[in-house]
Design a protein around this motif. Structure first.
Motif, PDB file in Angstrom:
ATOM      1  N   MET A 123     -43.294   0.038   6.835  1.00  0.00           N
ATOM      2  CA  MET A 123     -42.814   1.135   7.927  1.00  0.00           C
ATOM      3  C   MET A 123     -41.173   1.271   7.603  1.00  0.00           C
ATOM      4  N   ARG A 124     -40.589   0.494   7.255  1.00  0.00           N
ATOM      5  CA  ARG A 124     -39.083   0.649   6.871  1.00  0.00           C
ATOM      6  C   ARG A 124     -38.832   1.540   5.788  1.00  0.00           C
ATOM      7  N   ILE A 125     -39.618   1.362   4.930  1.00  0.00           N
ATOM      8  CA  ILE A 125     -39.535   2.400   3.950  1.00  0.00           C
ATOM      9  C   ILE A 125     -39.955   3.931   4.116  1.00  0.00           C
ATOM     10  N   LEU A 126     -41.141   3.956   4.765  1.00  0.00           N
ATOM     11  CA  LEU A 126     -41.667   5.327   5.002  1.00  0.00           C
ATOM     12  C   LEU A 126     -40.810   5.824   6.165  1.00  0.00           C
ATOM     13  N   GLY A 127     -39.995   5.035   7.094  1.00  0.00           N
ATOM     14  CA  GLY A 127     -39.171   5.718   7.939  1.00  0.00           C
ATOM     15  C   GLY A 127     -37.848   6.192   7.342  1.00  0.00           C
ATOM     16  N   GLY A 128     -37.420   5.173   6.119  1.00  0.00           N
ATOM     17  CA  GLY A 128     -36.366   5.492   5.397  1.00  0.00           C
ATOM     18  C   GLY A 128     -36.213   6.807   4.665  1.00  0.00           C
ATOM     19  N   ILE A 129     -37.684   7.098   4.374  1.00  0.00           N
ATOM     20  CA  ILE A 129     -37.678   8.229   3.450  1.00  0.00           C
ATOM     21  C   ILE A 129     -37.537   9.397   4.272  1.00  0.00           C
ATOM     22  N   MET A 130     -37.939   9.480   5.531  1.00  0.00           N
ATOM     23  CA  MET A 130     -37.638  10.606   6.451  1.00  0.00           C
ATOM     24  C   MET A 130     -36.281  10.653   6.928  1.00  0.00           C
ATOM     25  N   ARG A 131     -35.567   9.601   7.173  1.00  0.00           N
ATOM     26  CA  ARG A 131     -34.406   9.666   7.550  1.00  0.00           C
ATOM     27  C   ARG A 131     -33.379   9.986   6.381  1.00  0.00           C
ATOM     28  N   ALA A 132     -33.516   9.691   5.223  1.00  0.00           N
ATOM     29  CA  ALA A 132     -32.817   9.969   4.121  1.00  0.00           C
ATOM     30  C   ALA A 132     -32.838  11.297   3.702  1.00  0.00           C
ATOM     31  N   ALA A 133     -34.057  12.160   3.987  1.00  0.00           N
ATOM     32  CA  ALA A 133     -34.250  13.543   3.881  1.00  0.00           C
ATOM     33  C   ALA A 133     -33.544  14.401   5.003  1.00  0.00           C
ATOM     34  N   TYR A 134     -33.589  13.750   6.054  1.00  0.00           N
ATOM     35  CA  TYR A 134     -32.582  14.419   7.213  1.00  0.00           C
ATOM     36  C   TYR A 134     -31.369  14.422   6.817  1.00  0.00           C
ATOM     37  N   LEU A 135     -30.640  13.218   6.495  1.00  0.00           N
ATOM     38  CA  LEU A 135     -29.410  13.146   6.273  1.00  0.00           C
ATOM     39  C   LEU A 135     -29.030  13.867   5.016  1.00  0.00           C
ATOM     40  N   LEU A 136     -29.790  14.004   3.861  1.00  0.00           N
ATOM     41  CA  LEU A 136     -29.496  14.728   2.569  1.00  0.00           C
ATOM     42  C   LEU A 136     -29.365  16.171   2.930  1.00  0.00           C
ATOM     43  N   ILE A 137     -30.040  16.830   3.838  1.00  0.00           N
ATOM     44  CA  ILE A 137     -30.026  18.187   4.109  1.00  0.00           C
ATOM     45  C   ILE A 137     -28.376  18.302   5.153  1.00  0.00           C
ATOM     46  N   ARG A 138     -28.292  17.574   5.928  1.00  0.00           N
ATOM     47  CA  ARG A 138     -27.305  17.746   7.189  1.00  0.00           C
ATOM     48  C   ARG A 138     -25.928  16.863   6.673  1.00  0.00           C
ATOM     49  N   ASP A 139     -25.931  15.789   5.980  1.00  0.00           N
ATOM     50  CA  ASP A 139     -24.851  15.270   5.819  1.00  0.00           C
ATOM     51  C   ASP A 139     -24.859  14.258   4.610  1.00  0.00           C
ATOM     52  N   PRO A 140     -25.062  14.806   3.385  1.00  0.00           N
ATOM     53  CA  PRO A 140     -25.084  14.030   2.130  1.00  0.00           C
ATOM     54  C   PRO A 140     -24.344  13.066   1.810  1.00  0.00           C
ATOM     55  N   ALA A 141     -23.021  13.201   2.230  1.00  0.00           N
ATOM     56  CA  ALA A 141     -22.027  12.250   2.168  1.00  0.00           C
ATOM     57  C   ALA A 141     -22.256  11.030   2.882  1.00  0.00           C
ATOM     58  N   LEU A 142     -22.722  11.358   3.993  1.00  0.00           N
ATOM     59  CA  LEU A 142     -22.964  10.254   4.922  1.00  0.00           C
ATOM     60  C   LEU A 142     -24.142   9.257   4.512  1.00  0.00           C
ATOM     61  N   LEU A 143     -25.231   9.917   3.845  1.00  0.00           N
ATOM     62  CA  LEU A 143     -26.289   9.438   3.089  1.00  0.00           C
ATOM     63  C   LEU A 143     -25.987   8.593   1.925  1.00  0.00           C
ATOM     64  N   VAL A 144     -25.033   8.911   1.271  1.00  0.00           N
ATOM     65  CA  VAL A 144     -24.372   8.203   0.148  1.00  0.00           C
ATOM     66  C   VAL A 144     -23.841   6.992   0.607  1.00  0.00           C
ATOM     67  N   ARG A 145     -23.185   7.149   1.584  1.00  0.00           N
ATOM     68  CA  ARG A 145     -22.358   5.883   2.218  1.00  0.00           C
ATOM     69  C   ARG A 145     -23.370   4.821   2.681  1.00  0.00           C
ATOM     70  N   ALA A 146     -24.410   5.476   3.413  1.00  0.00           N
ATOM     71  CA  ALA A 146     -25.294   4.514   3.996  1.00  0.00           C
ATOM     72  C   ALA A 146     -26.054   3.776   2.973  1.00  0.00           C
ATOM     73  N   LEU A 147     -26.455   4.407   1.725  1.00  0.00           N
ATOM     74  CA  LEU A 147     -27.022   3.741   0.769  1.00  0.00           C
ATOM     75  C   LEU A 147     -26.144   2.712  -0.301  1.00  0.00           C
ATOM     76  N   ASP A 148     -24.832   2.673   0.155  1.00  0.00           N
ATOM     77  CA  ASP A 148     -23.840   1.959  -0.819  1.00  0.00           C
ATOM     78  C   ASP A 148     -23.767   0.581  -0.763  1.00  0.00           C
ATOM     79  N   ILE A 149     -24.489   0.085  -1.657  1.00  0.00           N
ATOM     80  CA  ILE A 149     -24.767  -1.361  -1.636  1.00  0.00           C
ATOM     81  C   ILE A 149     -23.541  -2.097  -2.235  1.00  0.00           C
ATOM     82  N   LYS A 150     -22.609  -1.628  -2.808  1.00  0.00           N
ATOM     83  CA  LYS A 150     -21.444  -2.157  -3.305  1.00  0.00           C
ATOM     84  C   LYS A 150     -20.726  -2.368  -1.898  1.00  0.00           C
ATOM     85  N   ASN A 151     -20.317  -1.608  -0.910  1.00  0.00           N
ATOM     86  CA  ASN A 151     -19.798  -1.824   0.094  1.00  0.00           C
ATOM     87  C   ASN A 151     -20.523  -2.650   1.344  1.00  0.00           C
TER      88      ASN A 151
END
Length: 316
Positions: free
Chosen positions: A69-97
């Motif tokens: 469920m987390r992955i399925l929901g994550g795909i939808m949320r990632a798609a939303y942020l990819l369109i509206r705020d791609p920089a925020l999406l990159v930060r949200a997936l930043d495993i290094k930080n």
């Protein structure tokens, strides 16, 4: 003014004070939005929760525990942020930080919830929740003032198990801290928090909103005693049961004690009451709505609120 509350779980029967804070701020024309890491149980919450339509003001930050469920929901949320705020999406997936918070998609879910929302103040309830908000604050690039309210275990138990450095980042980031008493202020200062940033502000009660009835008892009347609290060690309900054993042995007056609440020690406390021979004078009705508790108060003669320091250091 707009304020965001950051809390663990909302609503909770045992945290009526947070519901009251939301309602009282709304009464003063302040917009409050609640961000909780988990959904709460609305079964026995105060009526004010529904009267003020707080469900509409509550946003769940946490990701589902189910990986699928987390992955399925994550795909939808990632798609939303990819369109509206791609920089925020990159930060949200930043495993290094953000490490496991990013790899588990916790940061992605938080980014989705906070995206586009603006506040004048962020108020974190409990130090642990403030620490959990800090990486989100960094990811969202929040700059608004931040307040943290300490309540008990977060300046006793948490520091004991996490170490004195647990709040170091919070000290560098947060602007003001609310503590419940002068004693707590002294304890927080010993942890390295500056005195000029600490505000003593006990959880308040609107006395004029509570009904008052003068208590009186006849010589042969049964005394009604009531106690309310979570069934955890620091509430001292085991000591209350031990005290009731003495009362039963030495008092000629009939009495009954209603212990309202629930928690991890429920089975143990009920077993103690049985072993002590108190089943005829003690009852455990479970959690009750605040309004029902107040009705019981009006029928009772004595309220008892024990408290102590738990073996793990947790205290009020």
């Amino acid at each position: 003014m707009k304020i965001s509350f950051i809390i663990h779980r909302f609503p909770q029967t045992s945290e009526v004070f947070i519901i009251n804070q939301v309602a009282d701020l709304l009464d003063r024309g302040i917009d409050v939005q609640v961000f909780a890491f988990e959904s709460g149980d609305t079964t026995n919450v105060s009526d004010r929760y529904r009267e003020y339509h707080m469900t509409e003001r509550t946003h769940i930050i946490g990701a589902p525990r189910s990986k699928v469920m987390r992955i399925l929901g994550g795909i939808m949320r990632a798609a939303y942020l990819l369109i509206r705020d791609p920089a925020l999406l990159v930060r949200a997936l930043d495993i290094k930080n953000y490490g496991v918070r990013a790899s588990s998609l916790q940061m992605l879910y938080a980014a989705f919830v906070f995206h586009g929302k603006q506040f004048d103040v962020v108020h974190c309830h409990f130090g642990k929740m403030a620490n959990q908000y800090l990486p989100i604050r960094h990811m969202m690039r929040h700059t608004m003032p931040m307040i943290t309210s300490f309540y008990g275990y977060d300046v006793s138990h948490m520091v004991k198990i996490k170490g004195l450095a647990y709040y170091d980042e919070l000290k560098r980031t947060c602007h003001r801290y609310i503590v419940m008493s002068n004693n707590m202020k002294e304890r927080v200062m010993k942890l390295g928090f500056p005195e000029n940033e600490l505000i003593v502000l006990p959880v308040s009660i609107r006395v004029d909103a509570l009904p008052f009835v003068e208590r009186a008892i006849t010589d042969d009347e049964r005394m009604e005693i009531v106690s309310v609290g979570r069934f955890v060690e620091k509430k001292g309900l085991d000591d209350l049961l031990r005290a009731l054993v003495i009362v039963k042995q030495k008092s000629s007056r009939p009495f009954h004690c209603t212990i309202i609440g629930g928690g991890k020690l429920e089975t143990e406390l009920k077993s103690m009451a049985n072993d002590f021979g108190l089943n005829d004078v003690v009852s455990f009705p479970g959690f009750m709505k605040l309004q029902e508790v107040l009705k019981l108060f009006l029928k009772s003669h004595l309220y008892v609120q024990p408290s102590k320091t738990a073996p793990n250091g947790d205290m009020e």
